[in-house]
Design an enzyme around this catalytic site. Structure first.
Site, PDB file in Angstrom:
ATOM      1  N   SER A 156       0.865  -1.185   0.000  1.00 55.29           N
ATOM      2  CA  SER A 156       0.000   0.000   0.000  1.00 55.29           C
ATOM      3  C   SER A 156       0.897   1.230   0.000  1.00 55.29           C
ATOM      4  O   SER A 156       2.073   1.156   0.398  1.00 55.29           O
ATOM      5  CB  SER A 156      -0.892   0.005   1.242  1.00 55.29           C
ATOM      6  OG  SER A 156      -1.505   1.266   1.440  1.00 55.29           O
ATOM      7  N   TYR A 185      -2.102  -0.849  10.236  1.00 50.12           N
ATOM      8  CA  TYR A 185      -2.088  -1.115   8.798  1.00 50.12           C
ATOM      9  C   TYR A 185      -0.741  -0.710   8.198  1.00 50.12           C
ATOM     10  O   TYR A 185      -0.091  -1.501   7.496  1.00 50.12           O
ATOM     11  CB  TYR A 185      -3.227  -0.342   8.142  1.00 50.12           C
ATOM     12  CG  TYR A 185      -3.354  -0.512   6.652  1.00 50.12           C
ATOM     13  CD1 TYR A 185      -3.973  -1.628   6.116  1.00 50.12           C
ATOM     14  CD2 TYR A 185      -2.881   0.456   5.773  1.00 50.12           C
ATOM     15  CE1 TYR A 185      -4.113  -1.791   4.736  1.00 50.12           C
ATOM     16  CE2 TYR A 185      -3.006   0.313   4.405  1.00 50.12           C
ATOM     17  CZ  TYR A 185      -3.619  -0.807   3.886  1.00 50.12           C
ATOM     18  OH  TYR A 185      -3.750  -0.958   2.531  1.00 50.12           O
TER      19      TYR A 185
END
Length: 347
Positions: free
Chosen positions: A172, A185
């Site tokens: 990401s 995350y």
């Protein structure tokens, strides 16, 4: 003597550079055709995983999709088979290494050895650091670091035997830039990025090319299944707006096309979306300035309050802002990409 050493170092550097260029040129001339290849996609039942599966299917690949929910898998399998694609679906907890090994063996029996592994399964917990728990970090690491590691360990022996394979790890932009309210995350995606980069350097010589993908904000429709903590309705509204507006996000279909193209080229990494590329370049060139901007942004985000350390899904955190016409593109993606169960709807 020192001049001789300098000449030797320069000569070695020039030779290494020439070798790298020749290697790149030879690889560029051998585009990897995914047609008839066995592609294993974790988290392949919905969202980006399902959209990537559709793109691989359109190019003639044979698919194995993996997820934890049998109902989701059944619907995704029907979706993909409607185009005439050969699909094997397996229920598997990717955080259990023995289950992963058994699943890869089942895929091999059904379709043949895995040619392309796509590590896509993921979770996201949205909220300020004060409400994030140790368990949140451990969960994120299990799914974003250990699950891909287990999957790679399971497919690598056969890839090494054949001296051929592709591995795609979906990280990401949060694996390059630490975004506020996404601490577990980001931490786990940074870990995956490091694992991917280090493994690629040692697998290239075996003709196994590993691509690390850094998507920016995408309209996958997965916002309704993300976990929101603290003031969950405000967190969900902001998350939905950022992921849903065309100026800040791209379609999942666009992202999937770029990812499959990068797979065929064997790229070392792919940063998806102009916005993500700008963020990555800014952080690489101006880390202090970028960090200060992110810290300033954090001051305007919701405080802990609300449900505190508890969590609610996006579907449980709706408000007058989301869903609305502002999030219509994102909400339609939820319907299109199997994010909603048959008895669910976005109010």
């Amino acid at each position: 003597m020192s001049e001789n050493k300098s000449s030797l170092i320069l000569g070695l550097a020039a030779g290494a550079g020439a070798l790298a260029v020749l290697t790149a040129l030879s690889r560029a001339g051998r585009r990897y055709d995914v047609a008839r290849k066995v592609v294993l996609i974790t988290g392949g039942s919905r969202g980006l995983g399902l959209v990537m599966a559709r793109e691989f299917a359109a190019r003639g690949a044979r698919l194995a999709i993996v997820a934890r929910d049998a109902g989701e898998l059944s619907r995704a399998k029907s979706d993909l088979e409607s185009t005439g694609t050969e699909v094997f679906a397996a229920v598997c907890d990717m955080t259990d290494q023995s289950e992963v090994e058994s699943m890869v063996s089942e895929v091999g029996s059904a379709l043949g050895p895995v040619d392309i592994l796509v590590n896509n399964a993921g979770v996201i917990q949205v909220g300020p650091l004060k409400v994030q728990t140790q368990q949140d970090f451990e969960t994120a690491m299990q799914i974003h670091f250990w699950a891909p590691f287990y999957a790679m360990q399971a497919v690598l022996p056969e890839m090494r035997r054949r001296q051929d394979g592709r591995i795609i790890n979906i990280s990401s932009i949060g694996g390059k830039v630490a975004v506020p309210h996404l601490a577990p995350y980001c931490a786990s995606k940074f870990a995956l990025s490091g694992l991917s980069s280090s493994m690629r350097t040692e697998l290239v010589k075996e003709n196994i090319l590993l691509t690390t993908v850094y998507p920016g904000l995408m309209r996958t429709g997965s916002h309704i299944n993300a976990s929101f903590k603290g003031q969950n309705e405000k967190e969900f509204a902001l998350f939905s707006l950022m992921n849903g507006l065309p100026l800040t996000s791209i379609s999942a279909e666009n992202a999937a096309t770029q990812i499959v193209n990068a797979t065929e080229r064997g790229d070392a990494e792919l940063v998806v979306s102009v916005q993500a590329k700008i963020a990555a370049k800014m952080f690489a060139l101006f880390p202090q300035f970028t960090s200060d901007i992110l810290a300033l942004t954090d001051r305007f985000l919701p405080e802990e309050g609300g449900i505190g350390r508890g969590y609610a899904t996006g579907l449980e955190s709706t408000s007058g802002v989301s869903p609305s016409w502002l999030t219509s593109l994102l909400d339609s993606a939820s319907r299109r990409n199997n994010e909603l169960k048959p008895n669910e709807s976005i109010n």
